[in-house]
Design a protein around this motif. Structure first.
Motif, mmCIF file in Angstrom:
data_model
loop_
_atom_site.group_PDB
_atom_site.id
_atom_site.type_symbol
_atom_site.label_atom_id
_atom_site.label_comp_id
_atom_site.label_asym_id
_atom_site.label_seq_id
_atom_site.Cartn_x
_atom_site.Cartn_y
_atom_site.Cartn_z
ATOM 1 N N VAL A 25 0.827 -1.210 0.000
ATOM 2 C CA VAL A 25 0.000 0.000 0.000
ATOM 3 C C VAL A 25 0.865 1.265 0.000
ATOM 4 O O VAL A 25 0.641 2.185 -0.795
ATOM 5 C CB VAL A 25 -0.951 -0.038 1.215
ATOM 6 N N VAL A 26 1.882 1.337 0.847
ATOM 7 C CA VAL A 26 2.698 2.559 0.886
ATOM 8 C C VAL A 26 3.449 2.750 -0.429
ATOM 9 O O VAL A 26 3.568 3.871 -0.927
ATOM 10 C CB VAL A 26 3.686 2.591 2.092
ATOM 11 N N LYS A 27 3.902 1.658 -1.019
ATOM 12 C CA LYS A 27 4.625 1.752 -2.294
ATOM 13 C C LYS A 27 3.703 2.299 -3.373
ATOM 14 O O LYS A 27 4.084 3.172 -4.160
ATOM 15 C CB LYS A 27 5.106 0.352 -2.715
ATOM 16 N N LEU A 28 2.495 1.767 -3.400
ATOM 17 C CA LEU A 28 1.536 2.164 -4.424
ATOM 18 C C LEU A 28 1.162 3.643 -4.301
ATOM 19 O O LEU A 28 1.171 4.386 -5.293
ATOM 20 C CB LEU A 28 0.282 1.305 -4.270
ATOM 21 N N ILE A 29 0.875 4.107 -3.090
ATOM 22 C CA ILE A 29 0.471 5.505 -2.903
ATOM 23 C C ILE A 29 1.643 6.433 -3.261
ATOM 24 O O ILE A 29 1.489 7.427 -3.947
ATOM 25 C CB ILE A 29 -0.010 5.752 -1.453
ATOM 26 N N GLN A 30 2.822 6.055 -2.809
ATOM 27 C CA GLN A 30 4.000 6.896 -3.085
ATOM 28 C C GLN A 30 4.236 7.009 -4.594
ATOM 29 O O GLN A 30 4.396 8.107 -5.134
ATOM 30 C CB GLN A 30 5.230 6.294 -2.371
ATOM 31 N N ALA A 31 4.202 5.876 -5.279
ATOM 32 C CA ALA A 31 4.543 5.883 -6.702
ATOM 33 C C ALA A 31 3.465 6.575 -7.534
ATOM 34 O O ALA A 31 3.779 7.354 -8.429
ATOM 35 C CB ALA A 31 4.738 4.442 -7.178
ATOM 36 N N LYS A 32 2.209 6.307 -7.239
ATOM 37 C CA LYS A 32 1.128 6.858 -8.065
ATOM 38 C C LYS A 32 0.972 8.365 -7.876
ATOM 39 O O LYS A 32 0.764 9.098 -8.824
ATOM 40 C CB LYS A 32 -0.195 6.162 -7.727
#
Ligand code: ADP
Length: 590
Positions: free
Chosen positions: A171-178
């Motif tokens: 989840v943190v990776k996805l929010i950061q990248a998007k």
């Protein structure tokens, strides 16, 4: 894009008095006027600024208005800038046309009516403003689309991952990248709700923070504040925020938003987002991130529940295994005890048979010797009766030993059941008379001949009829019935016979219907036994029904009892069913 900026107008003229007059004219409009006294300067300005219209004088030294507009059209960035030519000298038709061919959108000859120029300019300003508004709307729309897409991706991820660490990391990776944030992290409260610890993080360069925990008493930290209040908190400029706690590893942070991770009233922790730009979190951004935070919190709770369930399952499994091992041990011990018992019966029976045979021999001798001596004959008769009963018991012990060892030999022959019933009836004739019991036999005569061991069936019926006599009070009735049970196939050799031995005795509690067929199982107290083979409630060794079952099973048949219950007052009676195949061998077990 600066939404507050006023629309800009470029005026190009080599004469300062003309520029001044134009500037004065536009003062009444809410526009910014930028002047240029030469074509080359105007080219640069057009690249630098976003003009809504340019007013160009045609007669200029070095580069005239036509050349300037041609150059503007040749550059992609300035090609679409609307141009109005103004000219005092060449106001004939030819120049009008040339002006339009060059790309001007309008032409005005000097002197011009100011109101006309103003109204023309207003049209361009309006057009420009509409275009700006459209672009802004477009930008917002594409941002929303990205946010929605990310939300749905996060939803998909969170609903499919049940491992908590895996879930938070993704989840943190996805929010950061998007959303291209500087740093995104999830913090979880401990069980005592007094400390919040970093659980997953993702930085713009793929970096992660490890091992950080903050006490809920800490006076600084936006995350702590959110965990204390359960409300989101946004710091548009962290350097001016009294709550912000600087972290050495994140020197670029300019703004920070922390949102509570909450399911119902339960606070699980916080989602923290940091950006290198100030004031990036718009109310719309916050609304989207809040939605994401609540989805994450629900997924976290699901993961937690799943984890608990898995742990409970593991505990249950190990408990079941433990119990199975205990049962296994108990079973083996019981099997050992049973074997010891069987061994003992076998040895005892063998050891008893030899002296019993001797006693029988000598007693028979004595009977012959004292047959004419008064009283002595009766005494010897007594010895012989006792000895016969003893021998019966020892034989039963031997039978059960063979059944236990599955060594019961069945010598099948064509057997007429009526003959066996007759011989058993004769055996119990005296007892029936003594106890005033009637024995009715029906349907046995007409039964077909079956393939069976006559001796064993004699023992089987002996035990069943003997029990019926024993457990029926004086004056009662016993019946032995027979019938053929057809299995419905055209070949009658697949059929079987059923023998029913019923009585008007004390009956058997349904709870004991299975157990009475186990060896040594007796329903009453052993101490209340009165001994005797046919006495009312006279106890036996508890082997009769175990032997009966062994014999029936060895013939491939089934035996069971039906009785409404045990009552020595009302005597509900019992009925034993025996099912035997007409031809051997086949199993009737269902
Ligand atoms: P036992 O030697 O005690 O008769 P069995 O194996 O023949 O041993 O019978 C086991 C138990 O089943 C008996 O102790 C008795 O309680 C019960 N039982 C057997 N037959 C009958 C019957 N016809 N009526 C009532 N109880 C019976």
């Amino acid at each position: 894009m600066d939404k507050q900026a006023r629309p800009k107008i470029l005026i190009v003229d080599d004469k300062p008095e003309n520029l001044y007059a134009m500037e004065k004219l536009f003062q009444q409009m809410d526009v910014e006027v930028i002047q240029s006294s030469s074509g080359s300067e105007a080219l640069n300005l057009a690249l630098e600024h976003d003009f809504c219209v340019a007013i160009v004088d045609i007669q200029m030294p070095e580069m005239d208005g036509y050349e300037l507009v041609e150059l503007l059209r040749s550059n992609e960035d300035t090609a679409s800038l609307p141009v109005i030519f103004v000219s005092a000298i060449y106001s004939d038709e030819y120049h009008h046309r040339k002006a339009y061919e060059t790309g001007a959108v309008d032409f005005m000859s000097k002197p011009f009516v100011p109101e006309i120029l103003l109204s023309k300019i207003r049209v361009f300003v309006d057009l420009y403003q509409q275009r700006q508004a459209l672009q802004a709307a477009n930008l917002v729309l594409s941002k929303r689309a990205l946010q929605l897409e990310t939300s749905s991706q996060v939803s998909q991820q969170v609903s499919s991952i049940l491992n908590l660490d895996e879930l938070l990391t993704s989840v943190v990776k996805l929010i950061q990248a998007k959303f291209r944030y500087y740093f995104v992290s999830v913090w979880l409260l401990n069980e005592q709700q007094d400390t919040v610890a970093l659980r997953a993080s993702s930085g713009h360069d793929g970096s992660q923070l490890v091992e950080m925990a903050l006490s809920l008493d800490s006076p600084r930290s936006i995350i702590v504040l959110v965990c204390r209040t359960g409300q989101y908190y946004v710091a548009d400029d962290v350097s001016a925020d009294p709550v912000y706690l600087a972290v050495q590893e994140l020197p670029e942070t300019h703004s920070e938003l922390a949102l509570p991770l909450q399911v119902g009233p339960k606070l699980l922790g916080a989602l923290d987002i940091q950006s290198e730009r100030p004031a990036v979190f718009s109310p719309e951004d916050i609304a989207v991130l809040q939605m994401l935070a609540s989805q994450i919190a629900i997924a976290m709770q699901n993961a937690q529940l799943y984890h608990n369930l898995a742990r409970f399952n593991e505990e249950l499994e190990s408990l079941v295994q433990q119990r199975t091992e205990e049962l296994d041990r108990a079973y083996h011990m019981l099997a050992r005890v049973d074997k010891t018992k069987s061994d003992f019966i076998a040895v005892a029976a063998h050891e008893l048979r030899t002296p019993l045979t001797l006693i029988q021999g000598y007693a028979s001798l004595l009977q012959t010797m004292f047959q004419n001596t008064p009283n002595a004959g009766a005494l010897v008769e007594g010895i012989l009766t006792g000895e016969t009963r003893l021998l019966e018991i020892v034989n039963s012990m031997l039978d059960i030993t063979r059944i236990d060892a599955q060594a019961l030999k069945v010598h099948r022959d064509s057997t007429r059941l009526s003959m066996i019933v007759d011989s058993v009836r004769r055996e119990f004739e005296a007892a029936l008379l003594d106890r005033q019991l009637t024995l009715n036999v029906t349907g046995i005569d007409t039964l077909p001949v079956i393939q069976a061991d006559m001796d064993l069936l004699g023992k089987l019926l002996g035990h069943l009829i003997g029990n019926a006599i024993k457990y029926t009070p004086d004056g009662g009735a016993i019946s032995v019935r027979g019938r053929v049970i057809s299995r419905g196939s055209p070949d009658p050799s697949g059929d079987c016979v059923e023998i029913l031995v019923s009585d008007t005795g004390i009956g058997i509690d349904p709870d004991h219907h299975d157990m009475i067929f186990e060896k040594f199982y007796q329903t009453g107290s052993v101490r209340l036994h009165s001994s005797g083979r046919t006495k009312f409630k006279g106890g036996g060794p508890g082997l009769g029904l175990a032997i009966a079952r062994g014999i029936v099973q060895a013939h491939g048949g089934r035996i069971w009892v039906e009785s409404p219950g045990h009552d020595e007052q009302t005597c509900p009676g019992s009925c034993f069913h025996v099912l035997l195949p007409i031809s051997a061998p086949q199993s009737l077990s269902q």
